[in-house]
Design a protein around this motif. Structure first.
Motif, PDB file in Angstrom:
ATOM      1  N   UNK A 101      18.438  31.237  77.708  1.00  0.00           N
ATOM      2  CA  UNK A 101      18.031  32.038  76.552  1.00  0.00           C
ATOM      3  C   UNK A 101      17.929  33.521  76.896  1.00  0.00           C
ATOM      4  N   UNK A 102      17.577  33.804  78.163  1.00  0.00           N
ATOM      5  CA  UNK A 102      17.387  35.203  78.593  1.00  0.00           C
ATOM      6  C   UNK A 102      18.708  35.943  78.771  1.00  0.00           C
ATOM      7  N   UNK A 103      19.805  35.223  78.915  1.00  0.00           N
ATOM      8  CA  UNK A 103      21.094  35.885  79.162  1.00  0.00           C
ATOM      9  C   UNK A 103      21.425  36.913  78.090  1.00  0.00           C
ATOM     10  N   UNK A 104      21.150  36.579  76.827  1.00  0.00           N
ATOM     11  CA  UNK A 104      21.544  37.475  75.733  1.00  0.00           C
ATOM     12  C   UNK A 104      20.638  38.698  75.622  1.00  0.00           C
ATOM     13  N   UNK A 105      19.596  38.763  76.464  1.00  0.00           N
ATOM     14  CA  UNK A 105      18.649  39.886  76.395  1.00  0.00           C
ATOM     15  C   UNK A 105      19.032  41.051  77.303  1.00  0.00           C
ATOM     16  N   UNK A 106      20.039  40.870  78.174  1.00  0.00           N
ATOM     17  CA  UNK A 106      20.457  41.955  79.069  1.00  0.00           C
ATOM     18  C   UNK A 106      21.942  42.239  78.885  1.00  0.00           C
ATOM     19  N   UNK A 107      22.350  43.448  79.204  1.00  0.00           N
ATOM     20  CA  UNK A 107      23.772  43.799  79.045  1.00  0.00           C
ATOM     21  C   UNK A 107      24.632  42.971  79.998  1.00  0.00           C
ATOM     22  N   UNK A 165      27.472  40.244  78.806  1.00  0.00           N
ATOM     23  CA  UNK A 165      28.852  40.327  79.308  1.00  0.00           C
ATOM     24  C   UNK A 165      29.300  38.983  79.878  1.00  0.00           C
ATOM     25  N   UNK A 166      28.391  38.303  80.581  1.00  0.00           N
ATOM     26  CA  UNK A 166      28.713  36.986  81.139  1.00  0.00           C
ATOM     27  C   UNK A 166      28.955  35.971  80.017  1.00  0.00           C
ATOM     28  N   UNK A 167      28.099  36.002  78.998  1.00  0.00           N
ATOM     29  CA  UNK A 167      28.267  35.103  77.850  1.00  0.00           C
ATOM     30  C   UNK A 167      29.582  35.394  77.132  1.00  0.00           C
ATOM     31  N   UNK A 168      29.914  36.667  77.003  1.00  0.00           N
ATOM     32  CA  UNK A 168      31.152  37.065  76.333  1.00  0.00           C
ATOM     33  C   UNK A 168      32.367  36.483  77.053  1.00  0.00           C
ATOM     34  N   UNK A 169      32.260  36.384  78.387  1.00  0.00           N
ATOM     35  CA  UNK A 169      33.340  35.791  79.179  1.00  0.00           C
ATOM     36  C   UNK A 169      33.602  34.342  78.825  1.00  0.00           C
ATOM     37  N   UNK A 170      32.596  33.692  78.234  1.00  0.00           N
ATOM     38  CA  UNK A 170      32.739  32.307  77.779  1.00  0.00           C
ATOM     39  C   UNK A 170      33.041  32.234  76.280  1.00  0.00           C
ATOM     40  N   UNK A 171      33.036  33.401  75.626  1.00  0.00           N
ATOM     41  CA  UNK A 171      33.191  33.414  74.167  1.00  0.00           C
ATOM     42  C   UNK A 171      31.902  33.067  73.449  1.00  0.00           C
ATOM     43  N   UNK A 172      30.760  33.182  74.158  1.00  0.00           N
ATOM     44  CA  UNK A 172      29.439  32.871  73.587  1.00  0.00           C
ATOM     45  C   UNK A 172      28.708  34.165  73.236  1.00  0.00           C
ATOM     46  N   UNK A 173      27.726  34.044  72.316  1.00  0.00           N
ATOM     47  CA  UNK A 173      26.863  35.190  72.026  1.00  0.00           C
ATOM     48  C   UNK A 173      25.451  34.977  72.568  1.00  0.00           C
ATOM     49  N   UNK A 174      24.817  33.882  72.212  1.00  0.00           N
ATOM     50  CA  UNK A 174      23.458  33.598  72.678  1.00  0.00           C
ATOM     51  C   UNK A 174      23.246  32.095  72.709  1.00  0.00           C
ATOM     52  N   UNK A 175      22.287  31.662  73.548  1.00  0.00           N
ATOM     53  CA  UNK A 175      21.969  30.240  73.671  1.00  0.00           C
ATOM     54  C   UNK A 175      20.563  29.992  73.127  1.00  0.00           C
ATOM     55  N   UNK A 176      20.354  28.786  72.580  1.00  0.00           N
ATOM     56  CA  UNK A 176      19.038  28.419  72.076  1.00  0.00           C
ATOM     57  C   UNK A 176      18.700  26.997  72.504  1.00  0.00           C
ATOM     58  N   UNK A 177      17.406  26.670  72.446  1.00  0.00           N
ATOM     59  CA  UNK A 177      16.954  25.318  72.780  1.00  0.00           C
ATOM     60  C   UNK A 177      17.563  24.324  71.796  1.00  0.00           C
ATOM     61  N   UNK A 178      17.824  23.114  72.282  1.00  0.00           N
ATOM     62  CA  UNK A 178      18.417  22.078  71.437  1.00  0.00           C
ATOM     63  C   UNK A 178      17.678  20.765  71.617  1.00  0.00           C
TER      64      UNK A 178
END
Length: 269
Positions: free
Chosen positions: A222-228, A232-245
């Motif tokens: 979840x913290x990945x989307x809080x830093x540049x 960038x790492x998420x973008x490499x996967x085509x992702x924007x943000x992760x959430x609990x499921x």
């Protein structure tokens, strides 16, 4: 959290190195390029030792999930509904505000212009249980009485190549892999049709993974989307943000009663 083996709720021992299996929608080298830096960042921040793993093709990935070989896995929605039952993978996270849609592509110069034109045609799909790229399109074609021949080619990239090379009339994929495919291939193709949207892929853990490790990993996902850097790492996967499921998030997939389809997960049960 110190990086040592610990007993889990099931009484089994959590491994020191946690294998993170990724569904092989693309070539292993392509997946490793996107996932390895993400797993390195998560390993460092969650104080876990995550090791990238995949399989040569989707059916092999399914067999490994069925045997519980991966400690953590990124799997498609249909896989989650099956492997949550046995061997008991537990939902951890999914992409936020994301719905998975499949698509059918044809060559740009193809006379095929609507779904019904696929009657009597040849279609390529990655594998029988590739969810949006295969399961959903086949289910809807079946509902509409559109008869076609089916060829399973092992990956999304192989589908796009087969269509571009004229080996089949059409093929199933998803937007992300189509967008990430070599433009020399995709410029020869057009999207004929898109499926409705469904809950996306799951990141799920085997019961041997401790609650503490799950909490640490979820926190850092979840913290990945809080830093540049994380974005960038998420973008490499085509992702924007992760959430609990949680398991019930995939009830829309369960409602499709996909086990009624022909060829569901050959040999995986």
């Amino acid at each position: 959290m110190p990086n040592y083996s610990s007993a889990t709720a099931t009484g089994s021992i959590e491994p020191k190195v946690l294998t993170f299996g990724v569904v092989p929608q693309q070539a292993a080298s392509t997946l490793a390029k996107g996932w390895s830096p993400v797993l390195a960042e998560l390993s460092q921040n969650a104080n876990l030792n995550l090791q990238f793993a995949t399989a040569p093709d989707i059916p092999t990935f399914e067999m490994r999930l069925a045997k519980g070989e991966y400690d953590i896995a990124y799997m498609n929605p249909y896989h989650f509904t099956v492997f949550h039952e046995s061997p008991g993978y537990i939902a951890l996270a999914k992409e936020q505000d994301k719905y998975l849609k499949g698509l059918i592509v044809v060559r740009k110069d193809s006379p095929i212009s609507k779904l019904s034109d696929l009657n009597g045609k040849s279609l390529a799909f990655p594998a029988p249980a590739a969810f949006a790229a295969s399961v959903i399109p086949r289910a809807i074609l079946k509902q509409q009485g559109i008869v076609h021949s089916t060829k399973y080619v092992g990956s999304h990239d192989s589908v796009y190549l087969a269509v571009a090379q004229g080996l089949v009339d059409a093929g199933g994929g998803v937007g992300r892999t189509f967008k990430n495919m070599d433009s020399d291939v995709t410029k020869q193709l057009k999207v004929l049709w898109k499926t409705p949207g469904y809950t996306p892929h799951a990141i799920a853990t085997h019961p041997r993974v401790s609650k503490q490790s799950r909490e640490q990993l979820l926190l850092q996902l979840q913290a990945l989307s809080a830093t540049s850097k994380g974005r960038a790492l998420l973008k490499g996967l085509g992702f924007r943000a992760m959430e609990a499921a949680q398991s019930s998030d995939w009830d829309d997939v369960r409602a499709l009663s996909l086990s009624e389809l022909n060829e569901p997960l050959k040999g995986s049960h």
